[in-house]
Scaffold this motif. Structure first.
Motif, PDB file in Angstrom:
ATOM      1  N   PRO A 125       0.836  -1.208   0.000  1.00 13.20           N
ATOM      2  CA  PRO A 125       0.000   0.000   0.000  1.00 13.20           C
ATOM      3  C   PRO A 125       0.867   1.253   0.000  1.00 13.20           C
ATOM      4  O   PRO A 125       1.807   1.367   0.795  1.00 13.20           O
ATOM      5  N   SER A 140      -3.022   4.988  -1.639  1.00  9.52           N
ATOM      6  CA  SER A 140      -4.373   5.163  -1.099  1.00  9.52           C
ATOM      7  C   SER A 140      -4.503   4.370   0.195  1.00  9.52           C
ATOM      8  O   SER A 140      -3.777   3.398   0.417  1.00  9.52           O
ATOM      9  N   PHE A 141      -5.428   4.804   1.034  1.00  8.02           N
ATOM     10  CA  PHE A 141      -5.622   4.129   2.310  1.00  8.02           C
ATOM     11  C   PHE A 141      -6.176   2.729   2.050  1.00  8.02           C
ATOM     12  O   PHE A 141      -7.172   2.579   1.329  1.00  8.02           O
ATOM     13  N   GLU A 200      -8.172  -0.706   1.938  1.00  8.40           N
ATOM     14  CA  GLU A 200      -9.539  -1.056   2.308  1.00  8.40           C
ATOM     15  C   GLU A 200      -9.557  -2.067   3.443  1.00  8.40           C
ATOM     16  O   GLU A 200     -10.351  -1.987   4.375  1.00  8.40           O
TER      17      GLU A 200
END
Length: 458
Positions: free
Chosen positions: A23, A26-27, A29
């Motif tokens: 990652p 983006s954060f 999921e």
């Protein structure tokens, strides 16, 4: 083919990050197991340089297991919560008092822990500015044009302070063969608007000290002749934990009358991991009262004059551990061992016939600053730094000196407590091998040169 589904396999065997990108943009999921997360971070860090071969950084890269345990068990303590953690606050002040004693403070004084010497310098210089304003206002004089005098051998934080806090920097340039400053350099820059002079104890460039005694004598003379009281701040970021033990009879600290404040990095030769610095004043009156805030926080009225608020207590406790673990005898022993190995490396380099050692024989940090001897047209120090890194993984910075010595390029190898005599001998052979390679192939490509470490303030 596996009979397990993807999720079943991940749950059983883990390590799904090995086939997926980490990652980054983006954060995420979903999450992953603790072991997977730990290994993901560890795998990334495995690609970094080896701290044992990092001869660029002044910052501590090893502590005893007992110190590491103290750090690990106290990472949750927020140092600023004095009401909740009063012992941590008391231990900070024990350290301040011990440093005041080490630096020969004449009586009761004050000081504080900081994140490092950069914060300590900002606070010390702010106090110089505020005390200057107090003197000017008392004499009904303007306070709109403060200046600060220092040499080109300082860390960049001094220029940051001047820019951030609207102070004119009066920077004394260096010259080839002259890599520190003295009173004759300082005097032309002093006037009624000078808030102070900053002198360096152990420069990041060559490891030497400014002529602090001479500058102090100059300021005493100016105080008498011109009725101008200009204080002296000593930037002991690196040298403040070296000179008291290697050169105990060399005056540079509060034994000199105009020295009003000193900063020192606990995470350099104070032998603590990154995150701890110290600021110590000669007397309580040298801390400008306007910088102190009285905060009613969690039921206790605390006096604070740091730039940061919440911060961990662990490194304060680690510093105290070192003080009581080593004492004067222990610090002296560690510094002498480092200096012996630095002397051995300097001798090896000099006797190779390839290098000139800079400032040998003078009081100096445990390091070796050196450059190629004679004329070399096919390669220079930056090429050696790159070849040494490429062949053996050593990180030895090559850099040019500040104006007006920017034509001088040198290398610098820090010799810390984790560097043994055998490693000194190995480094010597590796440097020789790198030079032998360069003798044959010539200098490195421009793109390779750009990858070498050039800065000095690690």
């Amino acid at each position: 083919m596996s009979t397990l589904g993807k999720r079943e396999a991940e749950a059983l065997f883990g390590n799904r990050f090995l086939t997926e990108k980490a990652p980054a943009t983006s954060f995420p999921e979903g999450g992953m197991s603790p072991t997977e997360a730990m290994r993901l971070v560890a795998e990334d860090l495995a690609l970094e340089g080896d701290p044992q071969r990092n001869l660029a950084t002044f910052v501590t890269t090893w502590m005893e297991p007992e110190a590491q345990r103290i750090i690990a068990e106290n990472l949750h303590r927020n140092f600023i919560d004095h009401a909740e953690y009063p012992i941590s606050a008391e231990i900070e002040q024990r350290c301040v008092r011990m440093l005041a004693d080490l630096f020969h403070a004449p009586g009761p004084t004050t000081g504080c822990r900081t994140q490092g010497s950069s914060e300590a310098i900002m606070l010390g210089a702010l106090s110089l500015k505020w005390k200057w304003k107090e003197r000017r206002q008392a004499a009904h004089l303007p306070t709109d044009r403060p200046n600060l005098v220092f040499g080109g051998d300082v860390h960049v934080v001094w220029e940051k302070f001047c820019r951030y806090f609207d102070v004119e920097p009066r920077i004394i340039p260096l010259a080839e063969g002259k890599y520190t400053i003295g009173p004759e350099d300082v005097e032309p820059h002093l006037d009624d608007n000078t808030i102070g002079v900053a002198a360096v104890l152990g420069t990041t460039f060559t490891g030497h000290m400014d002529d602090i005694v001479g500058i102090n004598d100059l300021l005493l003379d100016i105080r008498t002749r011109r009725d101008l009281d200009i204080p002296l701040h000593v930037d002991g970021a690196s040298g403040g934990f070296v000179w008291p033990f290697l050169y105990p009879d060399s005056p540079w600290d509060f034994r000199l009358e105009q020295v009003r404040s000193i900063n020192v990095s606990g995470h350099k030769y104070g032998l603590v991991y990154p995150g701890i610095g110290w600021l110590v004043f000669r007397e309580q009156a040298d801390l400008a009262e306007d910088l102190v805030f009285y905060e009613n926080y969690l039921g206790t009225l605390d006096a604070t004059f740091t730039l940061n608020f919440s911060t961990g207590a662990a490194m304060v406790l680690a510093q105290y551990y070192n003080f009581v673990r080593l004492g004067r005898d222990g610090y002296t022993y560690v510094m002498e061992q480092m200096q012996q190995n630095a002397d051995a490396l300097a001798t090896n380099l000099r006797e190779s016939g390839r290098f000139e050692v800079i400032g040998a024989g003078a009081e100096q940090l445990p390091l070796v600053a050196f450059r190629l001897a004679g004329e070399h047209t096919s390669y220079d120090e930056s090429d050696i730094a790159w070849q040494l890194s490429a062949e053996r993984g050593w990180m030895v910075p090559a850099y040019t000196l500040p104006p007006k010595a920017e034509d001088v390029k040198i290398m610098r190898a820090l010799v810390k407590e984790t560097m043994s005599r055998e490693q000194v001998e190995r480094l010597t052979r590796d440097i020789e091998d790198a030079c032998t390679t360069l003798d044959t192939k010539g200098g490195t490509a421009h793109v390779e040169r750009e990858k070498t470490k050039k800065g000095t303030g690690y």
